[in-house]
Motif scaffolding. Structure first.
Motif, short mmCIF file in Angstrom:
data_model
loop_
_atom_site.label_atom_id
_atom_site.label_comp_id
_atom_site.label_asym_id
_atom_site.label_seq_id
_atom_site.Cartn_x
_atom_site.Cartn_y
_atom_site.Cartn_z
N PHE C 68 0.81 -1.21 0.00
CA PHE C 68 0.00 0.00 0.00
C PHE C 68 0.84 1.26 0.00
O PHE C 68 1.45 1.62 0.99
CB PHE C 68 -0.93 0.00 1.22
CG PHE C 68 -1.90 -1.13 1.17
CD1 PHE C 68 -1.61 -2.33 1.82
CD2 PHE C 68 -3.06 -1.03 0.44
CE1 PHE C 68 -2.49 -3.38 1.75
CE2 PHE C 68 -3.94 -2.09 0.37
CZ PHE C 68 -3.66 -3.26 1.02
N ARG C 134 -0.95 -3.07 5.86
CA ARG C 134 -1.91 -4.07 5.37
C ARG C 134 -3.31 -3.48 5.33
O ARG C 134 -3.58 -2.47 5.95
CB ARG C 134 -1.98 -5.24 6.35
CG ARG C 134 -0.72 -5.96 6.61
CD ARG C 134 -0.89 -7.45 6.42
NE ARG C 134 0.18 -7.98 5.62
CZ ARG C 134 1.45 -7.99 6.00
NH1 ARG C 134 1.80 -7.50 7.17
NH2 ARG C 134 2.37 -8.48 5.21
N GLU C 135 -4.19 -4.16 4.63
CA GLU C 135 -5.59 -3.77 4.64
C GLU C 135 -6.33 -4.74 5.55
O GLU C 135 -6.14 -5.95 5.46
CB GLU C 135 -6.16 -3.84 3.22
CG GLU C 135 -7.30 -2.87 3.01
CD GLU C 135 -7.63 -2.70 1.56
OE1 GLU C 135 -7.87 -3.72 0.91
OE2 GLU C 135 -7.67 -1.55 1.09
N SER C 137 -10.14 -5.97 7.42
CA SER C 137 -11.58 -5.81 7.56
C SER C 137 -11.88 -6.00 9.04
O SER C 137 -11.30 -6.87 9.70
CB SER C 137 -12.34 -6.82 6.70
OG SER C 137 -12.07 -8.13 7.13
N HIS C 174 -11.58 3.58 5.86
CA HIS C 174 -12.25 3.67 4.57
C HIS C 174 -13.72 4.02 4.77
O HIS C 174 -14.47 3.25 5.36
CB HIS C 174 -12.11 2.32 3.85
CG HIS C 174 -12.82 2.26 2.55
ND1 HIS C 174 -14.00 1.60 2.37
CD2 HIS C 174 -12.51 2.78 1.34
CE1 HIS C 174 -14.39 1.72 1.12
NE2 HIS C 174 -13.51 2.42 0.46
N TYR C 186 -10.78 8.10 2.25
CA TYR C 186 -9.99 7.58 3.36
C TYR C 186 -9.66 8.71 4.31
O TYR C 186 -9.30 9.80 3.87
CB TYR C 186 -8.67 6.99 2.84
CG TYR C 186 -8.80 5.59 2.31
CD1 TYR C 186 -9.06 5.37 0.96
CD2 TYR C 186 -8.65 4.50 3.15
CE1 TYR C 186 -9.19 4.08 0.49
CE2 TYR C 186 -8.77 3.21 2.67
CZ TYR C 186 -9.04 3.01 1.34
OH TYR C 186 -9.16 1.73 0.86
N LYS C 228 -13.53 -1.15 6.65
CA LYS C 228 -12.22 -1.48 6.10
C LYS C 228 -11.22 -0.44 6.57
O LYS C 228 -11.52 0.76 6.51
CB LYS C 228 -12.27 -1.45 4.57
CG LYS C 228 -12.52 -2.79 3.94
CD LYS C 228 -12.09 -2.87 2.50
CE LYS C 228 -12.58 -1.76 1.62
NZ LYS C 228 -12.34 -2.02 0.20
N SER C 230 -6.75 0.50 6.72
CA SER C 230 -5.40 0.08 6.32
C SER C 230 -4.39 0.79 7.20
O SER C 230 -4.64 1.88 7.72
CB SER C 230 -5.15 0.41 4.84
OG SER C 230 -5.00 1.78 4.65
#
Lengths: 161, 197, 372
Positions: C68, C134-135, C137, C174, C186, C228, C230
């Motif tokens: 990312f 990282r992303e 959830s 997000h 974001y 979400k 990140s």
């Protein structure tokens, strides 16, 4: 296919796209205005010329007031004995929808004209949009400042700059 | 039929005496919108010239080898438009692949050309006047250059007009059309040089 | 049968034929021209080797592979945050990139990754810290207002289940398109929970009038919703030393500092720590209980709330005025070697940094997370 009829250059089309499509959306530079960007710019420019001002002059004045407000670090400050200004900062940066490089802090200034009671709200980015692009944002945008309103609240006129 | 007029003469005529924009008033839409900005005008004019030249050639070929032999003249309008649109699409893809730089500079104008009626106009005129292949190419190239000349001249004039005291009601498209009319009048002066229909 | 219709019928057929042939031609051309095949991306001289399908922007290609690169404008070439050094394979510089790059950057081969299209093999140089992002959830476990304008939300991480971050860092939240905003955005929020608490996150969100994200979080987000995020991002974290610590926070800037305090408590630190919290009125002081608990675990800790808008009816006996004033007094009356950690209003930070450098704390020992 391009938009037909053609209203504006592709660069303004791209800027309009960057501002996001706005149908009844609240948080949008264009608000719920259906006019194309070039028309909004042209009409606001006509208004500014009729008031005898320029975009740079208005932007400069707003900038000066914002600088005074920043000295208060968030608490209201009295400027020129007739304005009460306070600055608030939110986290993050916004980019210019016209594709200019640079990120703008999300500091916004709330000004109250103590004599008339009217208030004005603007942010770093909206100042840039006014001074550099003559863009006062579409009707319905939360940060829309019509040139007439700015001149009325700030008491700007042909003679004062 | 104009079998006797040489290609260079057609080229000259298409630029000055029979300017597709100022004499026939075709392609006004993007002309009015884009002439506000000089740089965009140059870019768009360049793109229009290139597309006009290529499509006149293409459409001549389509007309001669497909439409006439099969007796499809009544579909000329539709077929020409389809050929123009397809050509522009193809051109966009080729430019994007071959030169990303050119794509960013010029490719942004290509979608605007599909809606430019001057392109179709030039293609139809060349059929009506019965030009040969070489004459068509000259006519297409000249038409494009003439359009380019007109839009750049208009952009220059609008730049000068920025600080002029234009009456409020005429600001924008109003004064632009008046100026276009005046430009057309001045181009009429050329008409004495060459008589072309 | 009327003969006039026959040619028309055949004509329409041929017309349809021409159109179909052209459409087919365009499809084939599109396929042919857009197919760049597989491209190999080599990062940091072979540290990471990726194979991606060519044709997309470098930014999105890397994002699909789990790397990312920061971006605030969604790839529209207006923020300039997505800079990457491309050693080879980038193609010519585009005019959309040029305004963002200094002459030195141009020389070094720095490009905007959102504008570079992957057409052939590429070789890149990137900051290693970006690999850790990282992303995630997550699910909203709870949400409550801690002051009139600040909402605390607790997230339970779902996929991946754990996050490893340094106290003081922030995540990008997000915000999807919703009723009042037509496009996802974001926004950054600092992590208020402890490092050790790796399965979840606590965030503090101040309500900004007409703010896209804060309106979503304050009005539309409910426990059970999926979100979400990140991260982690940021250069603001605890540095190892035994100097005394001064912390200054305004508003929700308290969040990362609370996380820092958790980290110090977990280490059993005995450093002398003074936390100055600037806000308006007593009702705006939040996390009082949490800070008291932390204070019990940290022998050298003092909490100093400073109110700038206290009214007589508040009956406030503590410090008043601008938050930097009592800090200045402390520096003057008790000079010592200190580290400073600041978070919040960028104007406060500017004033504080200036004050610190004039009163014995050098710039290298001042750490801050400016909101802007």
């Amino acid at each position: 296919m391009a938009r037909f009829p053609v209203f504006q250059s592709p660069f303004l089309d791209a800027a309009e796209k960057r501002m996001g499509s706005c149908e009844n959306k609240v948080h949008c530079y264009m608000g719920d205005d259906t006019r194309p960007l070039s028309r909004i710019l042209a009409e606001d420019e006509a208004e500014v010329n009729a008031l005898g001002l320029t975009h740079e002059a208005i932007g400069h004045r707003l900038f000066h007031l914002a600088e005074q407000a920043k000295k208060g670090l968030g608490s209201p400050v009295v400027v020129e004995d007739r304005f009460l200004v306070a600055v608030e900062a939110a986290r993050g940066k916004l980019s210019c929808p016209f594709g200019h490089p640079g990120l703008f802090a999300k500091t916004h200034v709330v000004l109250v004209n103590q004599k008339t009671g009217e208030s004005l709200v603007w942010s770093d980015l909206s100042m840039h949009l006014i001074a550099e692009h003559g863009f006062y944002q579409g009707k319905g945008s939360p940060y829309r400042l019509s040139p007439k309103k700015i001149a009325a609240v700030l008491g700007l006129s042909r003679a004062s700059h | 039929m104009d079998g006797g007029v040489s290609a260079p003469v057609i080229l000259f005529a298409a630029i000055f005496t029979n300017n597709i924009l100022l004499v026939n008033f075709l392609g006004m839409c993007s002309f009015l919108a884009i002439s506000k900005d000089l740089k965009s005008s140059i870019g768009l004019g360049l793109a229009v010239t290139f597309v006009m030249t290529c499509t006149t050639g293409l459409n001549y070929v389509v007309n001669t080898f497909i439409l006439i032999p099969y007796g499809l003249e009544q579909f000329r309008f539709i077929v020409f438009i389809i050929v123009i649109a397809a050509f522009v699409q193809l051109l966009e893809m080729i430019i994007e692949r071959v030169s990303p730089l050119l794509y960013v500079v010029l490719g942004v104008f290509l979608p605007l050309i599909t809606v430019n009626c001057a392109i179709l106009g030039v293609c139809l005129f060349m059929i009506i006047r019965g030009y040969s292949f070489l004459q068509c190419i000259a006519f297409g190239f000249g038409g494009g250059v003439g359009w380019w000349l007109a839009i750049v001249a208009m952009a220059g004039i609008r730049e000068r007009m920025k600080n002029a005291p234009v009456p409020k009601a005429l600001a924008g498209p109003g004064i632009t059309l008046i100026v276009a009319g005046l430009m057309a009048l001045s181009f009429m002066a050329f008409s004495g040089m060459i008589q072309m229909q | 049968m009327d003969n006039a219709f026959l040619p028309a019928g055949a004509g329409l057929l041929i017309l349809a034929g021409i159109t179909s042939i052209l459409a087919l031609l365009l499809e084939v051309a599109d396929y042919f021209f857009q197919d760049y095949g597989d491209c190999a991306i080599n990062i940091n001289s072979g540290k990471k080797n990726l194979t991606v399908k060519g044709g997309a922007s470098l930014l999105s290609s890397l994002m699909d592979q789990g790397i990312f690169i920061p971006s605030a404008c969604g790839g529209r070439a207006s923020c300039g945050l997505c800079k990457v050094k491309v050693i080879s394979g980038a193609g010519p510089l585009l005019p959309t990139e040029a305004p963002f790059l200094s002459p030195k950057e141009l020389q070094d081969g720095v490009r905007l990754s959102c504008q570079v299209k992957v057409r052939r093999d590429l070789s890149l140089l990137m900051d290693e810290a970006l690999f850790a992002i990282r992303e995630f959830s997550a699910r909203v476990a709870s949400a409550r207002m801690v002051t009139e304008t600040i909402r605390e939300i607790r997230l339970d991480l779902m996929e991946p289940r754990e996050i490893s971050f340094k106290s003081g860092q922030f995540i990008q939240f997000h915000v999807p398109a919703y009723q009042e905003s037509s496009e996802p955005v974001y926004r950054a929020y600092s992590i208020a929970s402890a490092q050790a608490d790796s399965g979840g996150l606590t965030l503090l969100v101040t309500r900004v009038p007409k703010g896209i994200a804060s309106t979503y979080i304050h009005e539309h987000l409910k426990p059970g919703n999926q979100v979400k995020i990140s991260g982690p991002y940021g250069e603001f974290y605890l540095r190892d030393s035994d100097h005394e610590i001064i912390m200054i926070a305004t508003g929700s800037g308290l969040a990362p500092l609370v996380s820092l305090l958790h980290q110090l408590a977990a280490k059993g630190s005995t450093r002398k720590i003074t936390l100055f919290f600037g806000t308006y009125r007593p009702a705006d002081i939040f996390y009082r209980q949490e800070i008291e608990e932390l204070g019990k675990k940290l022998p050298g800790f003092t909490f100093v709330p400073v109110l700038s808008g206290a009214k007589p009816e508040d009956d406030w006996k503590g410090e008043t005025g601008i938050v930097t004033a009592p800090v200045k007094r402390l520096l003057e009356q008790h000079p010592s070697t200190r580290d400073a950690y600041l978070c919040g209003n960028p104007l406060m930070i500017d004033t504080a940094v200036k004050m610190f450098t004039e009163n014995g704390i050098p710039a290298e020992r001042i750490y801050y997370d400016k909101f802007a």
